[in-house]
Design an enzyme around this catalytic site. Structure first.
Site, mmCIF file in Angstrom:
data_model
loop_
_atom_site.group_PDB
_atom_site.id
_atom_site.type_symbol
_atom_site.label_atom_id
_atom_site.label_comp_id
_atom_site.label_asym_id
_atom_site.label_seq_id
_atom_site.Cartn_x
_atom_site.Cartn_y
_atom_site.Cartn_z
ATOM 1 N N CYS A 71 0.863 -1.181 0.000
ATOM 2 C CA CYS A 71 0.000 0.000 0.000
ATOM 3 C C CYS A 71 0.899 1.230 0.000
ATOM 4 O O CYS A 71 1.762 1.371 0.880
ATOM 5 C CB CYS A 71 -0.896 -0.012 1.232
ATOM 6 S SG CYS A 71 -1.862 1.493 1.487
ATOM 7 N N CYS A 184 -1.517 3.665 -6.507
ATOM 8 C CA CYS A 184 -2.269 2.883 -5.519
ATOM 9 C C CYS A 184 -2.358 1.467 -6.059
ATOM 10 O O CYS A 184 -2.590 1.276 -7.264
ATOM 11 C CB CYS A 184 -3.658 3.474 -5.305
ATOM 12 S SG CYS A 184 -4.748 2.467 -4.251
#
Length: 265
Positions: A71, A184
């Site tokens: 992440c 992302c």
């Protein structure tokens, strides 16, 4: 070898999927922290607290050798502290692929799609500042608020998702952007929509393959070589779209090599 991977949801599975293509001989334990998703709208301290708790859980429950912070937002908020606290672990973070984007662009116009928290993070800002001093490129940042939720809810091909992306990307076409950084780990899942809006020639930069190569390299140097079959277990702390797991991992579940479990952190 045991590898722990975590993200706020399903996005980090795009990194696991890249690992399945090139890496053999490991037990992968993936935690989708859906109870606290999305990380992109949490404070640094909240993300750091969750990152530490999940890492401790992976160590205590699965005795992992490697931790992948799958992440961008969590990497920015917690990677330094995780490496200090868990110095015996190999810790691999995720960051937007600005460097390869700079090498790819022909127009010198690059868009970075990311969560607001990633774009505001110190790690990203330091990387951007360093590269901006070395290269003459135009970086166009797009804070994609709400996009992660759309993907997590399984609305990858939904008209609302296309509308959101179109509103962000149409100005990028006007600015002659030819390379887009997917900042992302969820965003590779909407690559087809981005190409539909921007055109098939658009260069999309994601980090899954780079992390898979980094994992292979670091594990080889540490002597973590395992010839056994690759196995994957997916855990989640809140609600999750199980059909999305199968889709992301290209039916790995159908081949009997993945276990899906409820687990509250």
């Amino acid at each position: 070898m045991k590898v722990g991977v975590f993200d706020s949801g399903l996005g980090g599975l795009t990194i696991v999927q890249a690992i399945t293509k090139s890496f053999k001989g490991a037990e992968i334990y993936y935690v989708a922290d859906t109870l606290f998703a999305p990380y992109g709208e949490k404070t640094k301290d909240e993300i750091l607290d969750r990152s530490i708790k999940i890492t401790k859980h992976l160590l205590q429950t699965h005795n992992i050798d490697v931790l992948i912070v799958a992440c961008n937002t969590a990497t920015s908020a917690a990677i330094t502290e995780l490496r200090e606290m868990f110095s015996n672990l190999i810790v691999i973070g995720t960051e937007p692929g600005l460097k390869p984007a700079i090498l790819k662009t022909q127009s010198n116009n690059i868009a970075v799609l990311a969560t607001p928290a990633t774009l505001d993070g110190q790690k990203y800002k330091q990387l951007l500042s360093s590269l901006s001093n070395e290269h003459e490129v135009n970086i166009h940042e797009v804070a994609c608020a709400g996009l992660v939720e759309q993907i997590e809810n399984g609305n990858v091909a939904h008209p609302d998702t296309h509308k959101m992306l179109s509103s962000w990307l149409t100005p990028m076409k006007e600015k002659e952007v030819d390379t887009i950084v997917l900042g992302c780990t969820h965003y590779p899942l909407i690559s087809d929509i981005i190409k539909d809006i921007m055109g098939a020639k658009i260069e999309l930069i994601e980090t899954g393959q780079a992390i898979a190569r980094r994992l292979d390299d670091l594990c080889s140097k540490k002597g973590h070589i395992d010839k056994s079959e690759l196995k994957i277990e997916v855990f989640y702390t809140g609600e999750i779209k199980k059909e999305m797991i199968n889709m992301i991992l290209n039916n790995w579940y159908d081949r009997g090599k993945i276990v899906i479990k409820d687990e509250n952190e």
